[in-house]
Motif scaffolding. Structure first.
Motif, PDB file in Angstrom:
ATOM      1  N   ASP A   1      20.665  -1.302   6.044  1.00  0.00           N
ATOM      2  CA  ASP A   1      19.526  -1.032   6.929  1.00  0.00           C
ATOM      3  C   ASP A   1      19.047   0.387   6.652  1.00  0.00           C
ATOM      4  N   VAL A   2      18.295   0.534   5.574  1.00  0.00           N
ATOM      5  CA  VAL A   2      17.888   1.866   5.129  1.00  0.00           C
ATOM      6  C   VAL A   2      16.393   1.900   4.842  1.00  0.00           C
ATOM      7  N   MET A   3      15.876   3.098   4.600  1.00  0.00           N
ATOM      8  CA  MET A   3      14.475   3.260   4.239  1.00  0.00           C
ATOM      9  C   MET A   3      14.370   3.927   2.879  1.00  0.00           C
ATOM     10  N   THR A   4      13.282   3.639   2.181  1.00  0.00           N
ATOM     11  CA  THR A   4      12.999   4.277   0.899  1.00  0.00           C
ATOM     12  C   THR A   4      11.540   4.695   0.871  1.00  0.00           C
ATOM     13  N   VAL A   5      11.307   5.902   0.379  1.00  0.00           N
ATOM     14  CA  VAL A   5       9.946   6.382   0.180  1.00  0.00           C
ATOM     15  C   VAL A   5       9.870   6.935  -1.233  1.00  0.00           C
ATOM     16  N   GLY A   6       8.941   6.424  -2.011  1.00  0.00           N
ATOM     17  CA  GLY A   6       8.817   6.820  -3.401  1.00  0.00           C
ATOM     18  C   GLY A   6       7.723   7.844  -3.607  1.00  0.00           C
ATOM     19  N   GLU A   7       7.901   8.662  -4.634  1.00  0.00           N
ATOM     20  CA  GLU A   7       6.886   9.642  -5.015  1.00  0.00           C
ATOM     21  C   GLU A   7       6.067   9.061  -6.165  1.00  0.00           C
ATOM     22  N   VAL A   8       4.806   8.707  -5.904  1.00  0.00           N
ATOM     23  CA  VAL A   8       3.963   8.158  -6.969  1.00  0.00           C
ATOM     24  C   VAL A   8       2.902   9.143  -7.429  1.00  0.00           C
ATOM     25  N   GLY A   9       2.746  10.239  -6.698  1.00  0.00           N
ATOM     26  CA  GLY A   9       1.915  11.324  -7.200  1.00  0.00           C
ATOM     27  C   GLY A   9       0.429  11.057  -7.186  1.00  0.00           C
ATOM     28  N   GLY A  10      -0.288  11.929  -7.896  1.00  0.00           N
ATOM     29  CA  GLY A  10      -1.736  11.833  -7.954  1.00  0.00           C
ATOM     30  C   GLY A  10      -2.178  10.700  -8.853  1.00  0.00           C
ATOM     31  N   GLY A  11      -3.329  10.168  -8.551  1.00  0.00           N
ATOM     32  CA  GLY A  11      -3.900   9.143  -9.416  1.00  0.00           C
ATOM     33  C   GLY A  11      -3.582   7.716  -9.016  1.00  0.00           C
ATOM     34  N   ALA A  12      -2.548   7.520  -8.210  1.00  0.00           N
ATOM     35  CA  ALA A  12      -2.208   6.169  -7.778  1.00  0.00           C
ATOM     36  C   ALA A  12      -3.251   5.677  -6.782  1.00  0.00           C
ATOM     37  N   LEU A  13      -3.601   4.421  -6.885  1.00  0.00           N
ATOM     38  CA  LEU A  13      -4.575   3.806  -5.996  1.00  0.00           C
ATOM     39  C   LEU A  13      -3.863   3.080  -4.859  1.00  0.00           C
ATOM     40  N   PRO A  14      -4.537   2.849  -3.720  1.00  0.00           N
ATOM     41  CA  PRO A  14      -3.906   2.077  -2.654  1.00  0.00           C
ATOM     42  C   PRO A  14      -3.391   0.715  -3.135  1.00  0.00           C
ATOM     43  N   ALA A  15      -4.121   0.077  -4.021  1.00  0.00           N
ATOM     44  CA  ALA A  15      -3.658  -1.216  -4.537  1.00  0.00           C
ATOM     45  C   ALA A  15      -2.334  -1.064  -5.275  1.00  0.00           C
TER      46      ALA A  15
ATOM     47  N   ALA B   1       5.080  -0.866  -2.296  1.00  0.00           N
ATOM     48  CA  ALA B   1       5.598  -0.903  -0.930  1.00  0.00           C
ATOM     49  C   ALA B   1       4.982  -1.993  -0.074  1.00  0.00           C
ATOM     50  N   GLY B   2       4.346  -2.978  -0.698  1.00  0.00           N
ATOM     51  CA  GLY B   2       3.778  -4.077   0.068  1.00  0.00           C
ATOM     52  C   GLY B   2       4.847  -4.798   0.868  1.00  0.00           C
ATOM     53  N   LEU B   3       4.438  -5.315   2.021  1.00  0.00           N
ATOM     54  CA  LEU B   3       5.397  -5.941   2.924  1.00  0.00           C
ATOM     55  C   LEU B   3       6.115  -7.124   2.287  1.00  0.00           C
ATOM     56  N   GLN B   4       5.503  -7.748   1.291  1.00  0.00           N
ATOM     57  CA  GLN B   4       6.114  -8.898   0.640  1.00  0.00           C
ATOM     58  C   GLN B   4       6.690  -8.563  -0.734  1.00  0.00           C
ATOM     59  N   ARG B   5       6.784  -7.287  -1.069  1.00  0.00           N
ATOM     60  CA  ARG B   5       7.120  -6.918  -2.443  1.00  0.00           C
ATOM     61  C   ARG B   5       8.613  -6.722  -2.708  1.00  0.00           C
ATOM     62  N   ASP B   6       9.404  -6.424  -1.697  1.00  0.00           N
ATOM     63  CA  ASP B   6      10.844  -6.203  -1.889  1.00  0.00           C
ATOM     64  C   ASP B   6      11.111  -5.096  -2.917  1.00  0.00           C
ATOM     65  N   GLU B   7      10.420  -3.986  -2.745  1.00  0.00           N
ATOM     66  CA  GLU B   7      10.675  -2.838  -3.612  1.00  0.00           C
ATOM     67  C   GLU B   7      11.005  -1.628  -2.743  1.00  0.00           C
ATOM     68  N   LEU B   8       9.992  -0.836  -2.362  1.00  0.00           N
ATOM     69  CA  LEU B   8      10.194   0.332  -1.513  1.00  0.00           C
ATOM     70  C   LEU B   8       9.521   0.106  -0.160  1.00  0.00           C
ATOM     71  N   ASN B   9       9.829   0.989   0.821  1.00  0.00           N
ATOM     72  CA  ASN B   9       9.205   0.858   2.132  1.00  0.00           C
ATOM     73  C   ASN B   9       7.867   1.574   2.227  1.00  0.00           C
ATOM     74  N   MET B  10       7.712   2.654   1.472  1.00  0.00           N
ATOM     75  CA  MET B  10       6.452   3.406   1.487  1.00  0.00           C
ATOM     76  C   MET B  10       6.441   4.349   0.300  1.00  0.00           C
ATOM     77  N   VAL B  11       5.276   4.911   0.000  1.00  0.00           N
ATOM     78  CA  VAL B  11       5.171   5.858  -1.111  1.00  0.00           C
ATOM     79  C   VAL B  11       4.306   7.047  -0.716  1.00  0.00           C
ATOM     80  N   PHE B  12       4.684   8.219  -1.222  1.00  0.00           N
ATOM     81  CA  PHE B  12       3.867   9.414  -1.059  1.00  0.00           C
ATOM     82  C   PHE B  12       2.776   9.431  -2.127  1.00  0.00           C
ATOM     83  N   ASN B  13       1.555   9.724  -1.699  1.00  0.00           N
ATOM     84  CA  ASN B  13       0.501  10.033  -2.666  1.00  0.00           C
ATOM     85  C   ASN B  13       0.018  11.453  -2.394  1.00  0.00           C
ATOM     86  N   PHE B  14      -0.690  12.038  -3.358  1.00  0.00           N
ATOM     87  CA  PHE B  14      -1.100  13.440  -3.246  1.00  0.00           C
ATOM     88  C   PHE B  14      -2.606  13.614  -3.010  1.00  0.00           C
ATOM     89  N   ASP B  15      -3.305  12.541  -2.687  1.00  0.00           N
ATOM     90  CA  ASP B  15      -4.766  12.607  -2.658  1.00  0.00           C
ATOM     91  C   ASP B  15      -5.323  13.627  -1.671  1.00  0.00           C
TER      92      ASP B  15
END
Length: 566
Positions: A257-271, A277-291
């Motif tokens: 029962d943990v959380m993950t937040v990834g650093e995707v940096g500048g240039g990443a789009l919401p898509a 981190a999509g709710l159905q993706r089973d990857e990360l819980n959220m990501v930081f962007n620098f916009d």
């Protein structure tokens, strides 16, 4: 998972600790794990219940701990493994969770894997990293590709032992791991389990956008005057990394029962964020962007002494982009800065009106939807450091870029002047705990400069002043966690108003029938606006005297408020 399904990490209030500069407990000039333990009650009183701690692993410290030589041990600078266990225990006693920085893209060149990898071309660990032969151009050997490094120069480093080049998108002492090798993935997964079993509550995944890269190793055709092309798409946000993250989730994360937040940096789009981190993706819980981190003119200044001006129109567009495109599809972190950006007070605030502008900035950001992450010292209004010479900087990327700039004929003073506005070293000066030598961070000279304004900006004095920025931050976090409004702030919809106004940022949060309006004046001017709402109750304001008539609203400089509306 449903967007509205309640999870502890959706409702948490985060705080980032840059360990080296947080609190020195043993008076060696370096922040340490016992120093965090010493300040846990301060953090709880502030209102945070989640700590993100920057790397504490064993490291030569070429890049302040992001160059890891042993993932299973603690740097001697920071303490011991027993100290880490005690921190986890003491934090849990105070209902504070801890996430650790998980460095996935690279190791130190002093890590046992790399020591083996460089020995020979047929070493069993050779393929743990990315090796390529140089190429001949007009009879002269050059790097395998013309790709640039984030830290300046080429992303390739020749190793004379075998005559080949290893990839390093950061420092030459930070060789990139080859995630295409299943043994690398297995090793990293086992390491992550070690820390989760020790009791941490998740990870901030460093540089996660780069763990997959182009495997064709073809030169970039990007138009650029630079010898090495800053074509980050050669090793950023490539599709293959989602296979790796899904495997990480299935092999490790789903059992905790943990959380993950990834650093995707500048240039990443919401898509692309939804892919991470999509709710159905089973990857990360959220990501930081620098916009939203560079919504001003610091990269366009003609002279270093020119005024830094916030581009609110651009900032509002960035907030709109991420608040609306991710809502209902993925979770969102909220933060003004981290260890890689200048101080927000110097970026978007007013260092001469810290309480007013700082309280405005806190109000503007932390009532949007998403999980807040306050950066250490932000809550007292710490500012950029007055850098004067290259020797004032610690950042390896600044020192590398400086040498390149000077070799190209740039004026050293102008380079320092511009870099002082932009450098991530601004965020890395020690926390100013009190008006005492070295700001109360240590009793000896610290590893890095203490900002000389510590007599005016420090925790101890602000705790005593009910009108301080620190105490305003406490009010913000208390309101966000108030059971009467929490569901609106955490799960409610977001709608921006006054989109074309040049000075005011306003938005409505709504959950069911409850509507909360947030209004902030970003500048040191009066602003008149009109909003078609009727106030039910004022929940928070950074001015004592207020008599708000929303249909004819006269805002004072930096005025901000949160109101329940009908």
């Amino acid at each position: 998972m449903s967007f509205y399904e309640k999870k502890w990490w959706k409702e948490a209030i985060g705080y980032q600790i840059y360990l080296r500069s947080f609190k020195d407990s043993n008076n060696d000039g370096i922040g340490d794990i016992p120093g965090i333990i010493e300040k846990l009650d301060y953090l709880k009183d502030l209102g945070v219940n989640l700590l993100w701690i920057c790397p504490f692993y064993k490291s030569p410290m070429d890049d302040n701990g992001y160059d890891v030589s042993d993932f299973y041990d603690i740097s001697e600078d920071y303490g011991t493994l027993e100290d880490a266990k005690r921190l986890i225990l003491e934090a849990k006693k105070r209902d504070i969770r801890i996430i650790a920085d998980l460095v996935m893209n690279q190791t130190s060149d002093e890590h046992p894997w790399f020591i083996e990898s460089r020995k020979s071309k047929d070493n069993p660990y050779r393929d743990y990293y990315i090796w390529q032969k140089g190429k001949l151009v007009n009879g002269i050997e050059v790097e395998p590709t013309n790709w640039a490094s984030f830290f300046g120069g080429s992303c390739w480093q020749k190793d004379d032992l075998t005559g080949e080049y290893y990839m390093k998108i950061f420092s030459k002492k930070m060789p990139d791991l080859n995630w295409a090798n299943p043994n690398v993935r297995k090793g990293m997964f086992e390491m992550a389990k070690f820390w989760l079993d020790l009791g941490i509550d998740g990870f901030r995944v460093d540089a996660v956008a780069h763990i997959a890269r182009s495997t064709t190793f073809e030169d970039s055709t990007m138009e650029s005057s630079s010898k090495y092309k800053p074509d980050w798409r050669k090793f950023s946000n490539l599709p293959k990394l989602h296979d790796y993250l899904n495997e990480f989730n299935q092999e490790v994360l789903k059992d905790y029962d943990v959380m993950t937040v990834g650093e995707v940096g500048g240039g990443a789009l919401p898509a692309e964020a939804i892919e991470y981190a999509g709710l159905q993706r089973d990857e990360l819980n959220m990501v930081f962007n620098f916009d939203h981190n560079w919504c001003n003119n610091v990269w366009d200044l003609k002279n270093p002494d020119d005024e830094v001006i916030t581009n609110l129109a651009h900032m509002k567009d960035m907030f709109e982009k991420w608040q609306t495109n991710l809502y209902g599809k993925a979770w969102n972190p909220l933060y003004w800065l981290n260890h890689d950006q200048p101080r927000v007070m110097s970026q978007y605030g007013n260092v001469n009106k810290r309480v007013l502008s700082g309280s405005m900035l806190a109000t503007a950001l932390y009532f949007m939807w998403g999980t807040p992450f306050i950066y250490q010292g932000e809550e007292i209004g710490m500012t950029n450091y007055p850098f004067k010479t290259i020797d004032d900087f610690n950042d390896v990327s600044v020192k590398n870029s400086y040498q390149i700039a000077i070799s190209e004929g740039q004026d050293p003073a102008r380079y320092i002047g511009f870099t002082a506005h932009r450098s991530r070293d601004n965020a890395r000066t020690p926390i100013q705990w009190k008006n005492a030598p070295y700001g109360g961070f240590s009793t000896v000279e610290p590893w890095f400069h203490v900002n000389p304004n510590y007599p005016e900006i420090n925790v101890e004095d602000e705790e005593k002043d009910p009108k301080s920025l620190l105490n305003y931050y406490k009010q913000v976090l208390k309101l966000r966690k108030n059971p009467r409004y929490k569901d609106t702030f955490v799960y409610g919809t977001y709608k921006q108003y006054l989109r074309d106004d040049k000075h005011v940022y306003a938005y409505l949060r709504q959950h069911g029938a409850q509507k909360v309006l947030v209004v902030t004046n970003f500048f040191d001017v009066e602003s008149k606006v009109s909003l078609d709402f009727e106030i039910d109750q004022v929940l928070l304001s950074n001015y004592d005297a207020h008599n708000y008539h929303l249909k004819s609203l006269q805002l004072k400089p930096y005025e901000s408020f949160v109101v329940l509306v009908k």
